[in-house]
Scaffold this motif. Structure first.
Motif, PDB file in Angstrom:
ATOM      1  N   LYS A 291       0.533  -2.680 -87.605  1.00 51.29           N
ATOM      2  CA  LYS A 291      -0.176  -2.583 -86.189  1.00 51.29           C
ATOM      3  C   LYS A 291      -1.842  -2.570 -86.521  1.00 51.29           C
TER       4      LYS A 291
ATOM      5  N   MET B 243      -6.145  -0.119 -77.469  1.00 49.12           N
ATOM      6  CA  MET B 243      -5.746  -0.904 -76.183  1.00 49.12           C
ATOM      7  C   MET B 243      -5.805  -2.442 -76.421  1.00 49.12           C
TER       8      MET B 243
ATOM      9  N   ASP C  90      -2.293   5.385 -71.063  1.00 47.35           N
ATOM     10  CA  ASP C  90      -1.574   5.532 -72.427  1.00 47.35           C
ATOM     11  C   ASP C  90      -0.558   4.131 -72.347  1.00 47.35           C
ATOM     12  N   LYS C  91      -0.410   3.692 -73.863  1.00 49.81           N
ATOM     13  CA  LYS C  91       0.732   2.466 -73.908  1.00 49.81           C
ATOM     14  C   LYS C  91       2.185   2.987 -73.697  1.00 49.81           C
ATOM     15  N   LYS C  92       2.265   4.416 -73.915  1.00 50.91           N
ATOM     16  CA  LYS C  92       3.525   4.692 -73.862  1.00 50.91           C
ATOM     17  C   LYS C  92       4.200   5.094 -72.310  1.00 50.91           C
TER      18      LYS C  92
ATOM     19  N   GLU D 269       5.399   3.954 -68.757  1.00 49.15           N
ATOM     20  CA  GLU D 269       6.283   2.935 -68.369  1.00 49.15           C
ATOM     21  C   GLU D 269       6.451   3.420 -66.835  1.00 49.15           C
TER      22      GLU D 269
END
Length: 342
Positions: A130, A141, A305-307, A309
């Motif tokens: 990553k 991001m 946040d990327k988490k 959904e």
């Protein structure tokens, strides 16, 4: 020196434990190597980089932005770097993130070697492929997953690592114990930071242990569709407070782990006594465990946040020490938990 070959989906990565950065010219063409480092590290280790092309970045998380990567790419062009060039990221997590990102997009991908020089980078940031940059207060991001050719663990760089950066790195070490290994947690309880600083063998074993934990998780889920999400324990709230309050990453994650443990008490029956043991261990390694923060401001960051959904957040909770689980929490419920529990 010990070498280990790790096979990821698209690349085999050579781990070189107790390796030497200065031996790079023995295995790679010197005039193809371009080092990316920061000004702080260069100040202490300029002699090791003599004779190489060097791109020096301003130091600190505040510069982990797209404009800095753009500057790396501009300098690569000025150096006439081609598809056979090798970018060597030498530094902490900010440097390895940006070097990896630049290598993944420059001419659609050039060879990458990472030489992590901090505890945090050695046990976490440089492992798993990553990379990326922040966008304002929003962490990581923009970026890619791009494995290096080699990871060189040169412990001599730790001789100049400031004490506060040792402390910073131990947050990720404690995180690994919390999510995967109760016996490892107990080992940490029985040691101190000074023990690891004063015993090179103990430290080398610690680093290899953490590399094994993270690598094992990444190998099972390289592109973060399942188990790799466990590595985000403490990072949901941790990332939200890190840039907003200009905290070191490890400090923010430490506070975030205590917050996640509190939510785990509510949703996962995590024992209060275990939460207290986690707090005591974090304090034992000189990490902060509490911060009074603006909950509304934090919530606005959490929403990006990327988490997240749709209308839920994939939050990492503890069932017990050494046993973590990914739990989707509806945003309405999560906001109530933050308001009531933190």
């Amino acid at each position: 020196m010990r070498k280990e070959l790790v096979k990821f989906t698209n690349k085999e990565v050579e781990y070189i434990f107790d390796g030497s950065f200065t031996e790079l010219p023995l295995t790679h063409q010197r005039d193809k190597i371009i080092i990316v480092t920061d000004e702080n590290l260069y100040k202490y280790h300029a002699d090791k980089m003599e004779g190489f092309a060097v791109i020096k970045l301003p130091a600190g998380e505040g510069f982990k932005q797209q404009r800095t990567v753009d500057d790396i790419i501009t300098q690569l062009l000025e150096l006439q770097a081609d598809k056979n060039s090798i970018i060597v990221g030498v530094g902490g997590g900010v440097v390895t993130d940006m070097a990896g990102y630049a290598a993944s997009i420059y001419k659609r991908g050039v060879k990458l070697i990472l030489v992590p020089t901090s505890i945090l980078a050695m046990v976490d940031a440089a492992i798993g492929g990553k990379n990326g940059v922040d966008v304002g207060p929003f962490k990581n991001m923009v970026g890619t997953i791009y494995q290096p050719e080699q990871l060189i663990f040169d412990y001599s760089f730790l001789h100049t690592l400031p004490h506060e950066e040792w402390v910073n790195g131990f947050a990720e070490i404690i995180k690994h114990a919390c999510i995967k290994d109760a016996h490892f947690f107990e080992m940490l309880v029985g040691k101190t930071l000074i023990d690891f600083k004063n015993d090179p063998t103990l430290l080398a074993n610690l680093i290899e242990k953490n590399v094994a934990v993270k690598t094992g998780i990444v190998l099972s889920d390289e592109f973060e569709t399942g188990e790799r999400k466990l590595l985000n324990f403490g990072h949901t709230i941790g990332h939200a407070i890190e840039n907003l309050y200009d905290l070191p990453h490890g400090h923010a994650v430490s506070i975030g782990m205590v917050a996640a443990a509190t939510i785990s008490e509510q949703l996962s029956n995590f024992p209060a006594a275990s939460k207290q043991r986690l707090i005591q261990l974090l304090e034992q390694y000189h990490l902060p465990v509490h911060l009074s923060f603006d909950k509304e401001a934090i919530w606005d960051i959490l929403l990006m946040d990327k988490k997240r959904e749709n209308n839920s957040m994939n939050f990492i909770l503890l069932n017990s020490i050494g046993d973590a689980v990914v739990t989707p929490i509806p945003l309405v419920q999560l906001k109530d938990l933050i308001e009531q529990c933190l």
